[in-house]
Enzyme design. Structure first.
Site, mmCIF file in Angstrom:
data_model
loop_
_atom_site.group_PDB
_atom_site.id
_atom_site.type_symbol
_atom_site.label_atom_id
_atom_site.label_comp_id
_atom_site.label_asym_id
_atom_site.label_seq_id
_atom_site.Cartn_x
_atom_site.Cartn_y
_atom_site.Cartn_z
ATOM 1 N N CYS A 92 18.662 -0.489 -35.748
ATOM 2 C CA CYS A 92 17.381 -0.226 -36.397
ATOM 3 C C CYS A 92 17.417 -0.634 -37.865
ATOM 4 O O CYS A 92 16.496 -0.311 -38.619
ATOM 5 C CB CYS A 92 17.000 1.250 -36.261
ATOM 6 S SG CYS A 92 18.194 2.375 -37.014
ATOM 7 N N CYS A 124 1.678 3.858 -43.033
ATOM 8 C CA CYS A 124 1.579 2.439 -42.692
ATOM 9 C C CYS A 124 1.515 1.606 -43.968
ATOM 10 O O CYS A 124 0.905 2.012 -44.963
ATOM 11 C CB CYS A 124 0.323 2.159 -41.860
ATOM 12 S SG CYS A 124 0.364 2.894 -40.207
#
Length: 420
Positions: free
Chosen positions: A377, A76
């Protein structure tokens, strides 16, 4: 060298950007308006990577990251930013990418974000040394594996399966051996694919089979380099469902990372095709869009991955959908459908890999197709392909941004193009 830097903006990867002695400094885990202390590492002639040492003056929108491994685990990048600002930044990044091709993002663009705990697919890194397995995600800008015993992004089934993954890796790997483990939650259990630069040692085969049965996973497969994956043990066929149609998932086949995100994409795509009665679903995979579209239209699905095409055809036959959904194996990157082959279709849907669909977009531009629904994407390759369609007379209409990769810089897009 350690320096103090004022962060002025965020880059495309989510890194804070500041300047020191005329050079750009990219510092992960920082925000505009902050003053930070960073250790400099060379990146380019006039830029440096900076490793965050300390936040001297935090920005007002800095929040406490929910994961204790944040900044250590590289999975992350944006947990430190308040959610509304994070979402606004993602939307602005898409708009900026479109602008590089002279495209204005529609004013009424939708932004949809999936919640944490929805990721049904993940790839873990594993290595074994002195009979000890380290399993987790790589640290930022490093080959170091940060050990992981939980992850807020994963579904409950994947979180519960982490201890089993460690035991499976212990059974499969020799000392000094590494592998990536792709894990997918399916309707019949977890589906595992080990990807390694080495073969599975014969002495490890039976221990791996025993560990898989103890863990009650659906299937374990092994891929050595770019060779065809080999199934090692299959207790149950891994299955997923598209529009109430059961699909036997091939080894390594593409699947949207979350069911919630998949549902949002399907809704946008089906709405985007309008009243079309004959639809080409290009880069169609196992049928994520083909089966929902097949409820109201005749669909031809085209994909280069032959096991995915075979799985779709098998599902069509079981569900007696012959004539509603058809499939064709074809490499659309090397051999796109030409204008004459596109002539029968009222609409074209395409969902290519990150590299995009440049050649296929050029064929669509030359065809008589009047409606295109593009799924992507990668905003950069999407913008390139969108420019091709717009230059051929298409207008960009409904536009959806999907944040299916929470706390990262990645986004997915669905865009509807029409022409008269």
């Amino acid at each position: 060298m350690t320096v103090d830097i004022a962060i002025d903006s965020l880059g495309a990867q989510g890194d804070g950007i500041g300047r020191h002695e005329g050079a750009q400094i990219f510092v992960p885990y920082t925000l505009p308006g902050e003053t930070v202390r960073a250790r400099l590492e060379t990146k380019g002639r006039n830029s440096f990577n900076g490793r965050l040492v300390e936040v001297l003056q935090p920005a007002p929108n800095r929040v406490v990251p929910p994961c204790p491994l944040f900044t250590r685990c590289g999975g992350c990048a944006m947990q430190h930013m308040a959610l509304p600002d994070y979402q606004a930044w993602k939307k602005a990044q898409v708009a900026a990418t479109l602008a590089t091709r002279g495209i204005d993002m529609p004013a009424k663009a939708k932004f949809i974000s999936t919640a944490q705990g929805q990721r049904r697919r993940a790839v873990f890194a594993a290595t074994k040394d002195k009979d000890h397995v380290t399993l987790g995600f790589h640290a930022e800008m490093s080959h170091e594996i940060v050990p992981l015993d939980d992850c807020l992004l994963l579904t409950p089934a994947l979180r519960a399966g982490l201890p089993h993954l460690v035991r499976l890796a212990a059974a499969a790997l020799n000392n000094k051996q590494s592998a990536d483990i792709q894990v997918t939650e399916t309707l019949t259990g977890l589906d595992l694919l080990f990807q390694s630069g080495d073969n599975l040692a014969e002495s490890r085969r039976q221990p791996l089979i025993a560990a898989a049965r103890t863990a009650d996973v659906a299937r374990v497969s092994w891929a050595h380099g770019k060779r065809q994956p080999e199934p090692i043990v299959m207790e149950r066929v891994p299955q997923v469902r598209f529009a109430d149609i059961l699909i036997d998932l091939p080894i390594g086949a593409f699947l949207q990372p979350s069911a919630e995100g998949e549902a949002a994409l399907v809704e946008a795509v089906t709405a985007g095709t309008g009243k079309a009665k004959r639809i080409a679903d290009l880069f169609g995979g196992c049928g994520t869009f083909s089966f929902p579209l097949g409820k109201f239209a005749r669909v031809l699905s085209v994909d280069s991955y032959k096991p995915a095409v075979a799985a779709l055809i098998a599902a069509v036959n079981r569900a007696q959908l012959s004539g509603r959904v058809e499939a064709l194996a074809r490499d659309l990157e090397q051999s796109p459908l030409p204008p004459q082959d596109l002539k029968p279709f009222d609409a074209v849907v395409y969902d290519p890999p990150r590299a995009g669909a440049e050649m296929q977009s050029r064929m669509i531009a030359k065809s008589i197709v009047k409606r295109v629904v593009a799924v992507s994407c990668n905003p950069a390759s999407f913008a390139r392909d969108a420019r091709i369609l717009i230059d051929a007379g298409f207008n960009l209409g409904d536009f959806t941004i999907l944040d299916q990769f929470l706390w990262s810089h990645h986004t997915e897009l669905v865009a509807v193009f029409t022409r008269k």
